[in-house]
Design a protein around this motif. Structure first.
Motif, PDB file in Angstrom:
ATOM      1  N   TYR A  75      -5.511  -4.315   7.405  1.00 32.00           N
ATOM      2  CA  TYR A  75      -4.204  -4.369   6.734  1.00 32.00           C
ATOM      3  C   TYR A  75      -3.700  -5.812   6.572  1.00 32.00           C
ATOM      4  O   TYR A  75      -2.498  -6.056   6.481  1.00 32.00           O
ATOM      5  CB  TYR A  75      -3.166  -3.525   7.495  1.00 32.00           C
ATOM      6  CG  TYR A  75      -3.472  -2.045   7.466  1.00 32.00           C
ATOM      7  CD1 TYR A  75      -3.065  -1.243   6.416  1.00 32.00           C
ATOM      8  CD2 TYR A  75      -4.218  -1.471   8.489  1.00 32.00           C
ATOM      9  CE1 TYR A  75      -3.371   0.114   6.379  1.00 32.00           C
ATOM     10  CE2 TYR A  75      -4.532  -0.115   8.468  1.00 32.00           C
ATOM     11  CZ  TYR A  75      -4.108   0.669   7.411  1.00 32.00           C
ATOM     12  OH  TYR A  75      -4.429   1.994   7.384  1.00 32.00           O
ATOM     13  N   GLU A 117      -2.373   0.635  -4.338  1.00 35.43           N
ATOM     14  CA  GLU A 117      -1.657  -0.598  -4.031  1.00 35.43           C
ATOM     15  C   GLU A 117      -0.811  -1.015  -5.228  1.00 35.43           C
ATOM     16  O   GLU A 117      -1.204  -0.807  -6.384  1.00 35.43           O
ATOM     17  CB  GLU A 117      -2.633  -1.735  -3.718  1.00 35.43           C
ATOM     18  CG  GLU A 117      -3.356  -1.616  -2.405  1.00 35.43           C
ATOM     19  CD  GLU A 117      -4.289  -2.803  -2.178  1.00 35.43           C
ATOM     20  OE1 GLU A 117      -3.922  -3.931  -2.567  1.00 35.43           O
ATOM     21  OE2 GLU A 117      -5.384  -2.592  -1.628  1.00 35.43           O
ATOM     22  N   VAL A 123       3.132  -0.860   4.163  1.00 38.36           N
ATOM     23  CA  VAL A 123       2.483   0.421   3.885  1.00 38.36           C
ATOM     24  C   VAL A 123       3.584   1.457   3.747  1.00 38.36           C
ATOM     25  O   VAL A 123       4.280   1.774   4.716  1.00 38.36           O
ATOM     26  CB  VAL A 123       1.510   0.845   5.004  1.00 38.36           C
ATOM     27  CG1 VAL A 123       0.852   2.181   4.650  1.00 38.36           C
ATOM     28  CG2 VAL A 123       0.454  -0.224   5.238  1.00 38.36           C
ATOM     29  N   ALA A 179       0.858  -1.182   0.000  1.00 41.47           N
ATOM     30  CA  ALA A 179       0.000   0.000   0.000  1.00 41.47           C
ATOM     31  C   ALA A 179       0.896   1.234   0.000  1.00 41.47           C
ATOM     32  O   ALA A 179       1.920   1.264   0.677  1.00 41.47           O
ATOM     33  CB  ALA A 179      -0.894   0.010   1.237  1.00 41.47           C
ATOM     34  N   MET A 221      -7.995   5.342   4.133  1.00 38.33           N
ATOM     35  CA  MET A 221      -7.176   4.148   4.311  1.00 38.33           C
ATOM     36  C   MET A 221      -7.961   3.057   5.039  1.00 38.33           C
ATOM     37  O   MET A 221      -7.909   1.886   4.671  1.00 38.33           O
ATOM     38  CB  MET A 221      -5.900   4.495   5.079  1.00 38.33           C
ATOM     39  CG  MET A 221      -4.958   5.427   4.322  1.00 38.33           C
ATOM     40  SD  MET A 221      -3.541   5.936   5.320  1.00 38.33           S
ATOM     41  CE  MET A 221      -2.661   4.382   5.485  1.00 38.33           C
ATOM     42  N   ILE A 232      -1.702   3.107  11.668  1.00 43.77           N
ATOM     43  CA  ILE A 232      -1.196   2.001  10.849  1.00 43.77           C
ATOM     44  C   ILE A 232      -0.387   1.063  11.744  1.00 43.77           C
ATOM     45  O   ILE A 232       0.323   1.538  12.635  1.00 43.77           O
ATOM     46  CB  ILE A 232      -0.274   2.524   9.728  1.00 43.77           C
ATOM     47  CG1 ILE A 232      -0.931   3.678   8.987  1.00 43.77           C
ATOM     48  CG2 ILE A 232       0.104   1.425   8.762  1.00 43.77           C
ATOM     49  CD1 ILE A 232       0.025   4.414   8.084  1.00 43.77           C
ATOM     50  N   TRP A 285      -8.468  -0.672   3.604  1.00 40.92           N
ATOM     51  CA  TRP A 285      -7.715  -1.817   4.114  1.00 40.92           C
ATOM     52  C   TRP A 285      -8.177  -2.345   5.475  1.00 40.92           C
ATOM     53  O   TRP A 285      -7.950  -3.496   5.791  1.00 40.92           O
ATOM     54  CB  TRP A 285      -6.219  -1.472   4.182  1.00 40.92           C
ATOM     55  CG  TRP A 285      -5.655  -1.192   2.837  1.00 40.92           C
ATOM     56  CD1 TRP A 285      -5.621  -2.050   1.766  1.00 40.92           C
ATOM     57  CD2 TRP A 285      -5.051   0.018   2.377  1.00 40.92           C
ATOM     58  NE1 TRP A 285      -5.040  -1.446   0.681  1.00 40.92           N
ATOM     59  CE2 TRP A 285      -4.665  -0.178   1.021  1.00 40.92           C
ATOM     60  CE3 TRP A 285      -4.779   1.255   2.962  1.00 40.92           C
ATOM     61  CZ2 TRP A 285      -4.038   0.814   0.264  1.00 40.92           C
ATOM     62  CZ3 TRP A 285      -4.161   2.236   2.213  1.00 40.92           C
ATOM     63  CH2 TRP A 285      -3.802   2.017   0.884  1.00 40.92           C
TER      64      TRP A 285
END
Length: 347
Positions: free
Chosen positions: A278, A188, A284, A175, A271, A305, A275
């Motif tokens: 994730y 991506e 990322v 990502a 985001m 994240i 995702w």
């Protein structure tokens, strides 16, 4: 991606490394690098002026370009829509960079934001080719390659984890959040190529933070009327700003914090929608000038994240240009069109 202007059979037998150039001409900053290791990084500012003040001239006039123009610019930033890529401002920024690097017959690789790439790459190619009349002395582009802007981050060789481990993610699903001055690209990549349908283009960037800071300072301090978003960017990079007798770190101010909160909330929501856990992406990548503006630790925290999946380039503002250059150098070498690097022998 397009290689244009000449078929490989018509290209010069060998291309000199110093004439290979990667360029990231952004709404806020510009980065140009050559295959011989030269580079230039400057603010995207163009002010028309008298010859004595200028650092760049062409057949249309004389200009003060880049960081030296911060103190006299009127605060206007380049338009963040498609007009920018065909504007006099874009032309001057690109040609100024090439002139500063003293590049002859450049083999150029340059990017377009994801949201504009499919629509504009052919027209953009023709516009760049038309700029040959602005070379000093008369020159021309040898080869031009146009890529998606965020691809530079994936190809960049200086990507590291938060703990400092170097990673090359080109064979994995990655990502990318490429935050510039006026746009943010979210997408991506898998095996170095963009995953179809993954592109999200947002017309927000570091300038949103700059504007929040400027608005706050205008209500709290007496500041010069020409103080603008470029001054805000410079203050953040130097961690200092001065009004009257007051000197302080702009990151400690309400305007900065509100700007960061607003920007990261909007990007973070996109985001999360894309995702969530994730679990489908291995890494990322965070790149672009907004990483430097916010600071990587605060940026990662606000975006929420998983820290063990984050990759950040050594120089986030220069990552796209760095990645473009790595790609084009490897490509030219693979088709035997790159001049062999020679080293001086020590006697």
């Amino acid at each position: 991606m397009h290689l244009i202007t000449k078929d490989h059979s018509e290209m010069a037998t060998l291309i000199k490394r110093e004439n290979v150039v990667s360029a990231d001409i952004g709404f806020g900053t510009c980065t140009l690098k050559t295959g011989a290791g030269k580079k230039i990084f400057f603010r995207s500012i163009v002010v028309k002026c008298d010859k004595g003040m200028s650092n760049h001239k062409d057949k249309n006039g004389c200009y003060l370009v880049g960081n030296k123009a911060i103190n006299i610019c009127n605060g206007e930033r380049p338009s963040t829509d498609t007009r920018f890529f065909f504007s006099d401002t874009f032309r001057i920024l690109l040609m100024y960079g090439l002139n500063q690097l003293d590049v002859k017959n450049p083999t150029l690789i340059i990017g377009l934001p994801n949201e504009f790439y499919s629509e504009l790459n052919d027209e953009f190619r023709k516009y760049i080719l038309s700029l040959k009349d602005y070379f000093q002395p008369k020159d021309q582009f040898n080869v031009v390659t146009i890529v998606r802007q965020p691809q530079g981050a994936v190809w960049c060789g200086s990507l590291k984890t938060i703990d400092g481990k170097t990673i090359k993610p080109t064979n994995t699903r990655v990502a990318v959040v490429d935050g510039g001055d006026g746009t943010t690209d979210i997408c991506e990549f898998y095996q170095g190529l963009m995953v179809p349908g993954s592109s999200i283009g947002m017309s927000i960037g570091a300038s949103q933070i700059h504007k929040s800071m400027l608005s706050h300072f205008r209500t709290k301090y007496e500041i010069d009327s020409r103080t603008n978003v470029h001054d805000m960017d410079l203050a953040l990079r130097e961690s200092e700003i001065e009004f009257g007798l007051k000197k302080f770190n702009p990151r400690d101010t309400v305007g900065f914090k509100k700007g960061v909160d607003a920007y990261t909330a909007e990007v973070g929501a996109k985001m999360h929608d894309t995702w969530k856990g994730y679990n489908k992406v291995e890494w990322v990548v965070l790149d672009g000038g907004v990483v430097d503006v916010i600071g990587q630790d605060l940026y990662v925290k606000r975006l929420q994240i998983p820290r063990h999946k984050v990759l950040i380039p050594a120089r986030p503002s220069e990552a796209n240009a760095e990645g473009y250059l790595e790609f084009i150098m490897k490509y030219l070498n693979s088709i035997n069109k790159l001049e062999v690097e020679t080293k001086c022998k020590v006697k």
